[in-house]
Design an enzyme around this catalytic site. Structure first.
Site, PDB file in Angstrom:
ATOM      1  N   LYS A   9       0.887  -1.178   0.000  1.00 47.86           N
ATOM      2  CA  LYS A   9       0.000   0.000   0.000  1.00 47.86           C
ATOM      3  C   LYS A   9       0.922   1.226   0.000  1.00 47.86           C
ATOM      4  O   LYS A   9       1.423   1.625   1.047  1.00 47.86           O
ATOM      5  CB  LYS A   9      -0.879  -0.026   1.246  1.00 47.86           C
ATOM      6  N   CYS A  48      14.080  11.047   5.987  1.00 47.17           N
ATOM      7  CA  CYS A  48      13.942  10.651   7.398  1.00 47.17           C
ATOM      8  C   CYS A  48      15.237  10.880   8.184  1.00 47.17           C
ATOM      9  O   CYS A  48      15.199  11.197   9.364  1.00 47.17           O
ATOM     10  CB  CYS A  48      13.514   9.198   7.495  1.00 47.17           C
ATOM     11  N   GLU A  85      10.148  16.278  14.503  1.00 48.61           N
ATOM     12  CA  GLU A  85      10.488  16.142  13.086  1.00 48.61           C
ATOM     13  C   GLU A  85       9.684  17.170  12.282  1.00 48.61           C
ATOM     14  O   GLU A  85       8.458  17.178  12.344  1.00 48.61           O
ATOM     15  CB  GLU A  85      10.133  14.722  12.621  1.00 48.61           C
TER      16      GLU A  85
END
Ligand code: NAD
Length: 508
Positions: free
Chosen positions: A206, A315, A412
């Site tokens: 997905k 990331c 983040e």
């Protein structure tokens, strides 16, 4: 900062004619299940847009539980089909063919990724899509080296004329639910598909709803390579519907997730229903430490690239840097000069060095982080603005005068925003680096190799770079400590995610 899209809204297409006509002929992209396209059960589609302009480029199927069930059934059937009895050599050959097809379709895959995600063409062409092929080649090698062990037990039972013998086998864990984010869509997909296929698993993927096009094209190439139908299936759609339906499905054995820490926690809860094995590649707030003896000709561009590459939507981006006070001004001035020299624009313009954020919503979140820091006394040294035809561009930003508990410093941001602070003592910089809920990556910039070794052990991070950053290779395991997740992608360790140990103990 210059670019035609920012001035007149025109898309400076490099070579996008073929991709655009491909998208125009099939504007509604269906799920890819059991070796072919299948319409979504609900007949509903979600628009997918070019982040730079906001223009619709295609629509993707909005999957639901029925679509997920169809895909998981196909993957379960494929698990016991010809795929399961294939020799390592044959499976390795198929992975190599996939890699060759990626190379052969490089331009198209790069352009698709740029149009859908917004990244600069050079990021796709020189860093990411070749890395996709490299993942398949690396795991094509690993599949030939899979082996168990024989074990000398101390079992004190030896019937007359017989012996106790024991050994281990490596077996595929089963059907894998792979869920991926939008920042580097195809390379993060390959980091799951290649080891899972090498292990003999079957997969339902997905992809992120904002960037599903390249994964659908990869699924076609995997079929073209001769991989049996049902081994790789792609169900597109929203996380809360298709994603949640997939990770909660009783027919899956393993969840391989890359995305935010918040979604990772929801996935762990969903996995409890059938105790599917879970690996999580989550968020990060990676520190860089610059020592007074660092080679600044390396450190300044390295750290600037470490936060502005792919618009900071990485990331492991070094989003906070601690610089020794004696060189603070010099390093910060160098990073500001780098930031202000970058050409922002549409990713298909060859001159573009930084593209837009993936969506207006994401750009607004980043802008809010900057504004909240400013309100609380932080100083914006450069950047800080959101602009562009779709409001998706963020000027490369450097901020100082923050405290470690400000959201811009500890959370983040996932954009081109660098927090830079001076330190006096290395222990202080180390403590700030580790005082964070994430533990994904870190970098150390120094010519003192003893110190670099010591810091690499003391930094709480899954990867530590010394005098470099953003270095990736299929052989290098990558993943997090603390709330950056568990398990590793890439390297031999990634293969373990997709294999079970079976112990056989016999009296023979
Ligand atoms: P996200 O968590 O919002 O979404 C990731 C994927 O999960 C998408 O496909 C989404 O549709 C799906 N999803 C959302 N809710 C779900 C649910 N309840 N059940 C199942 N699936 C669900 O993350 P994002 O915004 O797409 O990506 C950015 C994040 O990914 C950042 O935090 C970034 O640090 C992280 N990331 C980590 C790595 C790594 O290797 N550690 C690499 C790239 C990105």
């Amino acid at each position: 900062m210059t670019d035609s899209i920012l001035n007149d809204g025109a898309i400076p297409a490099v070579n996008s004619g073929s991709v655009k006509s491909l998208l125009a002929t099939t504007p509604n992209k269906q799920h890819y299940i059991n070796g072919g396209y299948q319409a979504p059960n609900s007949n509903a589609y979600l628009d997918t847009c070019d982040p730079a302009t906001g223009q619709k480029i295609a629509a993707i199927a909005n999957g639901n539980n029925v679509d997920v069930d169809t895909a998981v059934t196909a993957a379960r059937q494929a698990l016991s089909g010809p795929w399961s009895s294939m020799t390592p050599l044959a499976r390795s050959g198929l992975l190599l063919k996939v890699a060759d097809l990626i190379d052969a379709n490089m331009d198209e895959l790069c352009e698709l990724e740029v149009l859908d995600q917004g990244k600069p063409y050079f990021v796709a062409r020189w860093a990411e899509i070749p890395g996709v092929a490299a993942q398949f080649r690396y795991f094509a090698g690993q599949v030939m080296a899979l082996e168990g062990n024989t074990i000398n037990t101390s079992i004190d039972y030896q019937p007359e004329g017989k012996q106790v013998q024991a050994w281990t086998l490596r077996e595929p864990v089963g059907v894998v639910a792979a869920i991926t984010p939008w920042n580097s869509p195809l390379i993060l997909t390959a980091m799951k598909l290649a080891p899972a296929m090498a292990a003999g698993c079957t997969i339902v993927l997905k992809p992120a709803e904002l960037t599903s096009l390249s994964a659908l094209r990869l699924a076609e190439l995997i079929s073209e390579a001769g991989v049996p139908d049902g081994v790789v299936n792609v169900v597109t759609g929203e996380g809360k519907l298709a994603g949640n339906g997939l990770v909660s499905h009783p027919g899956i054995d393993k969840i391989a997730f890359t995305g935010s820490t918040q979604t990772g926690k929801a996935i762990v809860q969903a996995s409890q229903q059938n105790l599917a094995r879970v690996t999580l590649e989550l968020g990060g707030k990676s520190p860089a430490i610059v020592l007074p003896d660092a080679d600044l000709t390396q450190a300044i561009p390295g750290i600037a690239n470490g936060i502005f590459f792919n618009g900071g939507q990485v990331c492991v981006a070094n989003s906070r840097v601690y610089i020794h006070r004696t060189i603070f001004d010099e390093v910060v001035d160098g990073i500001i000069a780098y930031a202000e020299s970058l050409t922002l624009g549409h990713g298909l313009d060859q001159a573009t060095q930084m593209g837009p954020m993936v969506s207006t919503e994401q750009a607004i979140k980043i802008e809010q982080h900057i504004q909240s820091a400013q309100k609380n006394g932080a100083k914006i040294l450069t950047g800080g603005k959101r602009f562009g035809p779709n409001g998706t561009f963020i000027a490369p930003t450097v901020i100082t005068n923050t405290t470690t508990d400000m959201p811009v410093h500890c959370e983040e941001v996932f954009g081109p925003v660098l927090v830079a602070e001076p330190y006096d003592d290395i222990e202080e910089a180390l403590a700030w680096s580790n005082d964070n809920e994430y533990g994904l990556a870190a970098s150390v910039w120094t010519q003192d190799l003893s110190l670099a070794h010591r810091l690499s052990k003391q930094l709480q991070a899954g990867t530590v770079w010394i005098n470099t950053t953003l270095m990736f290779d299929p052989s290098l395991p990558i993943g997090g400590m603390k709330q950056s997740g568990y398990g590793r992608d890439s390297g031999k360790q990634a293969l373990d995610n997709y294999l079970e140990w079976k112990t056989v103990c016999a009296v023979l």
